[in-house]
Design a protein around this motif. Structure first.
Motif, PDB file in Angstrom:
ATOM      1  N   SER A 238       4.251  59.583  15.201  1.00  0.00           N
ATOM      2  CA  SER A 238       3.685  58.437  14.474  1.00  0.00           C
ATOM      3  C   SER A 238       4.246  58.317  13.052  1.00  0.00           C
ATOM      4  O   SER A 238       4.132  59.245  12.250  1.00  0.00           O
ATOM      5  CB  SER A 238       2.157  58.609  14.425  1.00  0.00           C
ATOM      6  OG  SER A 238       1.600  57.943  13.319  1.00  0.00           O
ATOM      7  N   PRO A 239       4.835  57.157  12.720  1.00  0.00           N
ATOM      8  CA  PRO A 239       5.413  57.013  11.379  1.00  0.00           C
ATOM      9  C   PRO A 239       4.365  57.124  10.269  1.00  0.00           C
ATOM     10  O   PRO A 239       4.641  57.693   9.196  1.00  0.00           O
ATOM     11  CB  PRO A 239       6.043  55.615  11.397  1.00  0.00           C
ATOM     12  CG  PRO A 239       5.365  54.884  12.517  1.00  0.00           C
ATOM     13  CD  PRO A 239       4.986  55.925  13.529  1.00  0.00           C
ATOM     14  N   TYR A 240       3.171  56.590  10.533  1.00  0.00           N
ATOM     15  CA  TYR A 240       2.114  56.642   9.503  1.00  0.00           C
ATOM     16  C   TYR A 240       1.630  58.085   9.315  1.00  0.00           C
ATOM     17  O   TYR A 240       1.306  58.507   8.211  1.00  0.00           O
ATOM     18  CB  TYR A 240       0.935  55.752   9.889  1.00  0.00           C
ATOM     19  CG  TYR A 240       1.325  54.409  10.438  1.00  0.00           C
ATOM     20  CD1 TYR A 240       1.629  53.348   9.588  1.00  0.00           C
ATOM     21  CD2 TYR A 240       1.403  54.195  11.812  1.00  0.00           C
ATOM     22  CE1 TYR A 240       1.997  52.110  10.102  1.00  0.00           C
ATOM     23  CE2 TYR A 240       1.763  52.960  12.334  1.00  0.00           C
ATOM     24  CZ  TYR A 240       2.066  51.924  11.474  1.00  0.00           C
ATOM     25  OH  TYR A 240       2.434  50.703  12.000  1.00  0.00           O
TER      26      TYR A 240
ATOM     27  N   THR B 179      -3.344  58.901  21.506  1.00  0.00           N
ATOM     28  CA  THR B 179      -4.282  57.776  21.332  1.00  0.00           C
ATOM     29  C   THR B 179      -4.449  56.951  22.617  1.00  0.00           C
ATOM     30  O   THR B 179      -5.379  56.139  22.698  1.00  0.00           O
ATOM     31  CB  THR B 179      -3.795  56.815  20.222  1.00  0.00           C
ATOM     32  OG1 THR B 179      -2.479  56.362  20.539  1.00  0.00           O
ATOM     33  CG2 THR B 179      -3.796  57.492  18.869  1.00  0.00           C
TER      34      THR B 179
ATOM     35  N   GLY C 192      -9.958  54.055  16.443  1.00  0.00           N
ATOM     36  CA  GLY C 192      -9.205  54.847  17.425  1.00  0.00           C
ATOM     37  C   GLY C 192      -7.739  54.974  17.066  1.00  0.00           C
ATOM     38  O   GLY C 192      -6.881  55.053  17.950  1.00  0.00           O
TER      39      GLY C 192
ATOM     40  N   ASP D 189      -7.066  54.125   6.545  1.00  0.00           N
ATOM     41  CA  ASP D 189      -5.899  54.433   7.321  1.00  0.00           C
ATOM     42  C   ASP D 189      -4.900  55.210   6.458  1.00  0.00           C
ATOM     43  O   ASP D 189      -5.309  55.794   5.452  1.00  0.00           O
ATOM     44  CB  ASP D 189      -5.288  53.145   7.900  1.00  0.00           C
ATOM     45  CG  ASP D 189      -4.862  52.152   6.817  1.00  0.00           C
ATOM     46  OD1 ASP D 189      -4.959  52.455   5.625  1.00  0.00           O
ATOM     47  OD2 ASP D 189      -4.400  51.040   7.162  1.00  0.00           O
ATOM     48  N   SER D 190      -3.597  55.167   6.820  1.00  0.00           N
ATOM     49  CA  SER D 190      -2.647  56.038   6.118  1.00  0.00           C
ATOM     50  C   SER D 190      -2.559  55.721   4.625  1.00  0.00           C
ATOM     51  O   SER D 190      -2.382  56.619   3.807  1.00  0.00           O
ATOM     52  CB  SER D 190      -1.257  55.956   6.766  1.00  0.00           C
ATOM     53  OG  SER D 190      -0.648  54.699   6.554  1.00  0.00           O
ATOM     54  N   ARG D 191      -2.700  54.439   4.276  1.00  0.00           N
ATOM     55  CA  ARG D 191      -2.587  54.123   2.841  1.00  0.00           C
ATOM     56  C   ARG D 191      -3.774  54.682   2.075  1.00  0.00           C
ATOM     57  O   ARG D 191      -3.619  55.197   0.964  1.00  0.00           O
ATOM     58  CB  ARG D 191      -2.517  52.611   2.626  1.00  0.00           C
ATOM     59  CG  ARG D 191      -1.115  52.107   2.841  1.00  0.00           C
ATOM     60  CD  ARG D 191      -0.976  50.673   2.424  1.00  0.00           C
ATOM     61  NE  ARG D 191      -0.284  49.985   3.483  1.00  0.00           N
ATOM     62  CZ  ARG D 191      -0.003  48.694   3.503  1.00  0.00           C
ATOM     63  NH1 ARG D 191      -0.379  47.933   2.498  1.00  0.00           N
ATOM     64  NH2 ARG D 191       0.633  48.159   4.504  1.00  0.00           N
TER      65      ARG D 191
ATOM     66  N   ILE E 221       6.331  48.668  16.037  1.00  0.00           N
ATOM     67  CA  ILE E 221       5.476  49.410  16.974  1.00  0.00           C
ATOM     68  C   ILE E 221       4.912  48.456  18.036  1.00  0.00           C
ATOM     69  O   ILE E 221       4.669  48.859  19.180  1.00  0.00           O
ATOM     70  CB  ILE E 221       4.362  50.164  16.211  1.00  0.00           C
ATOM     71  CG1 ILE E 221       4.053  51.465  16.935  1.00  0.00           C
ATOM     72  CG2 ILE E 221       3.111  49.358  16.055  1.00  0.00           C
ATOM     73  CD1 ILE E 221       3.234  52.432  16.112  1.00  0.00           C
TER      74      ILE E 221
END
Ligand SMILES: N[C@@H](CCC(=O)N[C@@H](CS)C(=O)NCC(=O)O)C(=O)O
Length: 198
Positions: free
Chosen positions: A9-11, A33, A47, A62-64, A104
């Motif tokens: 996963s890039p994130y 996932t 999810g 999320d990632s940010r 994605i």
């Protein structure tokens, strides 16, 4: 802190690079996932990965938001504080994440939709969006500062992921980005281990 994530996963990779940079150890829990496992959904109703689980059971996504959290607890090691540099770093992060968001969907179209139900116009639209993002990043990459920040990590993560999923399809017209990702492991050694993979 436990990170629900995946090596592909890039994130997730962005967050792992950021945590390494801040010297904040993460316990990794790799999650698939596809089946929306209950542990993931309990931690993050969306999810999605990455999801960070704190010592007290609190969750961050999320990632940010995770990266902003890591920045706060590390005393701003990730995100520049002057407005001009903040804007540049966050724009690069938004572009890099946006390229991942679009590309994605191309992967998911193939993974989750039966061939007879696929819509080529839809995937073309997503891929065009991703390439436009890469074009802008190509123009920005030489302006990034020497000191590593969240922009570098987001960019390395998405380019490493494109090398993993779209090798030979994204490089044309983006020589500066190709150089950046080739060189990133020398600038930041953990990238060699953490870059997206199966
Ligand atoms: N905006 C989110 C995107 C996260 C995301 O889309 N992650 C993917 C994996 S790379 C995911 O969890 N996909 C599962 C799904 O969509 O069901 C972030 O920055 O964390």
């Amino acid at each position: 802190m436990r990170l629900l994530c995946s090596p592909a996963s890039p994130y997730s990779v962005k967050v792992r690079l950021a945590a390494e940079h801040c010297d904040l150890p993460l316990e990794l829990e790799f999650v698939d996932t596809t089946d929306q496992p209950s542990g993931l959904v309990a931690a993050n109703p969306l999810g999605k990965i990455p999801t960070l689980v704190l010592e007290d059971g609190g969750t961050v996504y999320d990632s940010r938001v995770i990266c902003e959290y890591l920045d706060r607890i590390s005393g701003n090691l990730l995100i520049p504080q002057t407005t001009e540099q903040w804007l540049q770093a966050k724009r690069v992060e938004a572009l890099a994440d946006g390229v991942a968001d679009a590309a994605i969907l191309v992967v998911y179209e193939e993974r989750f939709r039966p061939a007879e139900k696929r819509h080529e116009g839809w995937t073309d639209r997503q891929w065009t969006r991703a390439v436009r993002g890469l074009d802008r990043l190509e123009a920005e990459v030489d302006k990034l500062p020497e000191a590593l920040n969240i922009g570098h990590f987001a960019l390395a993560a998405v380019l490493g992921w494109l090398n993993f999923r779209f090798k030979g399809k994204w490089e044309d017209g983006h020589p500066g980005l190709v150089l950046f990702v080739e060189d990133f492991g020398r600038r930041f050694a953990p990238f060699t281990e953490i870059s997206p993979r199966a």
